[in-house]
Design a protein around this motif. Structure first.
Motif, short mmCIF file in Angstrom:
data_model
loop_
_atom_site.label_atom_id
_atom_site.label_comp_id
_atom_site.label_asym_id
_atom_site.label_seq_id
_atom_site.Cartn_x
_atom_site.Cartn_y
_atom_site.Cartn_z
N ILE A 69 71.86 75.73 42.74
CA ILE A 69 71.73 74.52 41.93
C ILE A 69 72.10 73.26 42.70
CG2 ILE A 69 72.63 73.28 39.92
CD1 ILE A 69 72.61 75.89 38.40
N PRO A 70 73.21 73.23 43.48
CA PRO A 70 73.52 72.01 44.24
C PRO A 70 72.40 71.61 45.19
CG PRO A 70 75.43 73.45 44.18
CD PRO A 70 74.29 74.23 43.61
N TYR A 71 71.78 72.58 45.86
CA TYR A 71 70.66 72.28 46.75
C TYR A 71 69.46 71.77 45.97
CZ TYR A 71 73.18 74.57 50.55
OH TYR A 71 74.11 74.91 51.51
N LEU A 72 69.24 72.33 44.78
CA LEU A 72 68.14 71.89 43.93
C LEU A 72 68.34 70.44 43.49
CD1 LEU A 72 65.56 72.49 42.32
CD2 LEU A 72 67.00 73.37 40.47
N LEU A 73 69.57 70.09 43.12
CA LEU A 73 69.87 68.72 42.69
C LEU A 73 69.67 67.73 43.84
CD1 LEU A 73 73.05 69.34 40.51
CD2 LEU A 73 70.74 68.85 39.72
N ILE A 74 70.07 68.13 45.05
CA ILE A 74 69.86 67.28 46.22
C ILE A 74 68.36 67.11 46.49
CG2 ILE A 74 70.18 67.13 48.72
CD1 ILE A 74 72.90 68.52 48.31
N ALA A 75 67.61 68.20 46.35
CA ALA A 75 66.16 68.16 46.58
C ALA A 75 65.47 67.24 45.57
CB ALA A 75 65.58 69.57 46.50
N ILE A 76 65.93 67.27 44.32
CA ILE A 76 65.36 66.40 43.28
C ILE A 76 65.55 64.94 43.68
CG2 ILE A 76 65.69 65.57 40.92
CD1 ILE A 76 66.29 68.49 40.14
N ARG A 77 66.75 64.61 44.14
CA ARG A 77 67.03 63.23 44.55
C ARG A 77 66.16 62.83 45.74
NH1 ARG A 77 71.84 64.05 44.50
NH2 ARG A 77 72.63 63.89 46.63
N PHE A 78 65.95 63.75 46.65
CA PHE A 78 65.10 63.48 47.81
C PHE A 78 63.65 63.23 47.39
CE2 PHE A 78 62.34 64.95 51.30
CZ PHE A 78 62.77 64.09 52.31
N LEU A 79 63.16 64.03 46.44
CA LEU A 79 61.78 63.88 45.97
C LEU A 79 61.58 62.60 45.16
CD1 LEU A 79 61.03 67.57 44.91
CD2 LEU A 79 60.11 66.34 46.89
N PHE A 80 62.66 62.11 44.55
CA PHE A 80 62.58 60.85 43.79
C PHE A 80 62.24 59.68 44.70
CE2 PHE A 80 65.42 61.89 39.86
CZ PHE A 80 64.41 62.69 39.38
N ALA A 81 62.69 59.73 45.96
CA ALA A 81 62.53 58.59 46.87
C ALA A 81 61.07 58.16 47.05
CB ALA A 81 63.18 58.90 48.22
N PRO A 82 60.15 59.06 47.44
CA PRO A 82 58.75 58.61 47.58
C PRO A 82 58.12 58.20 46.26
CG PRO A 82 58.91 61.00 47.85
CD PRO A 82 60.31 60.46 47.84
N ILE A 83 58.56 58.80 45.16
CA ILE A 83 58.03 58.42 43.85
C ILE A 83 58.44 56.98 43.53
CG2 ILE A 83 58.09 58.90 41.36
CD1 ILE A 83 58.58 61.85 42.08
N ILE A 84 59.71 56.66 43.77
CA ILE A 84 60.21 55.30 43.56
C ILE A 84 59.46 54.32 44.44
CG2 ILE A 84 62.21 53.80 43.95
CD1 ILE A 84 63.96 56.22 43.07
N PHE A 85 59.26 54.71 45.70
CA PHE A 85 58.54 53.88 46.66
C PHE A 85 57.14 53.56 46.16
CE2 PHE A 85 56.67 52.85 50.81
CZ PHE A 85 57.71 52.10 51.36
N PHE A 86 56.43 54.58 45.64
CA PHE A 86 55.06 54.39 45.15
C PHE A 86 55.04 53.52 43.90
CE2 PHE A 86 51.86 55.88 42.07
CZ PHE A 86 50.72 55.48 42.73
N LEU A 87 55.94 53.80 42.95
CA LEU A 87 55.97 53.05 41.70
C LEU A 87 56.24 51.57 41.92
CD1 LEU A 87 57.95 55.56 39.44
CD2 LEU A 87 55.54 54.92 39.20
N ALA A 88 57.02 51.27 42.96
CA ALA A 88 57.35 49.87 43.24
C ALA A 88 56.11 49.06 43.58
CB ALA A 88 58.36 49.79 44.37
#
Length: 199
Positions: free
Chosen positions: A4-23
């Motif tokens: 689970i800790p690795y999954l939570l870190i991975a989720i945060r990592f995947l959020f980055a390009p999504i945030i970049f695109f939405l901006a």
């Protein structure tokens, strides 16, 4: 549970390009989604460490991965703030540049001294993260800087000075050092107590 800790870190990592695109979209709905991802990302950052300690997988590898993903995540929000409010960011570019320089110095000093990146997870850095949350809420959600921006800049400078002092004081590389005071205690040979509040 150990994954689970690795999954939570991975989720945060995947959020980055999504945030970049939405901006790039720059519409009101996109700004709302970015803020939602930011708050969810903060929650993943809080709980990955808590769960890791509970299930006994908190390690150097996990903490270093957590630090690097944090950097990517907050940088994506910084770029998002720029794309949405270029005039505001350009107006304050000097103070923002100083924070970036301090961040780079932390990595450079740590690499020169220990041949490893910094991974202190210091208390002041956590406090700075909370101030960034408020500042980005203003910048992205309300498209203004205000007091939250200046607070984030001040705490950014103070927290980076603390990290630099930690690196300079520590006799050898170590992760999860709450403050320069704790680093000094470690240098003096006193056994530190592991903090479970913010690490």
């Amino acid at each position: 549970m150990k994954n689970i800790p690795y999954l939570l870190i991975a989720i945060r990592f995947l959020f980055a390009p999504i945030i970049f695109f939405l901006a790039y979209l720059k519409d009101e709905e996109s700004r709302f989604i970015i803020l939602t991802l930011m708050f969810i990302g903060l929650l993943t950052d809080i709980f990955d460490g808590i769960i890791a300690r509970k299930v006994g997988v908190s390690s150097e590898k996990l903490r270093r991965l957590d630090s690097q993903v944090d950097l990517v995540f907050w940088l994506s929000l910084g770029f998002a703030a720029y794309f949405i409010n270029p005039e505001v960011i350009k107006y304050h570019w000097q103070s923002i540049a100083i924070v970036f320089i301090m961040e780079a110095l932390c990595y450079i000093i740590s690499m020169v001294k220990f041949k490893k990146e910094t991974c202190t997870h210091a208390w002041l850095s956590k406090l700075w993260g909370l101030s960034l949350l408020i500042a980005f809420t203003y910048l992205i959600g309300f498209q203004q800087a205000g007091w939250a921006f200046y607070l984030a800049i001040i705490l950014g400078l103070v927290s980076h000075i603390d990290v630099i002092l930690i690196i300079l004081i520590l006799p050898k590389w170590q992760y999860d050092v709450p403050s320069c005071y704790h680093a000094w205690s470690i240098r003096k040979g006193k056994q530190r107590k592991k903090s479970t509040l913010f690490n």
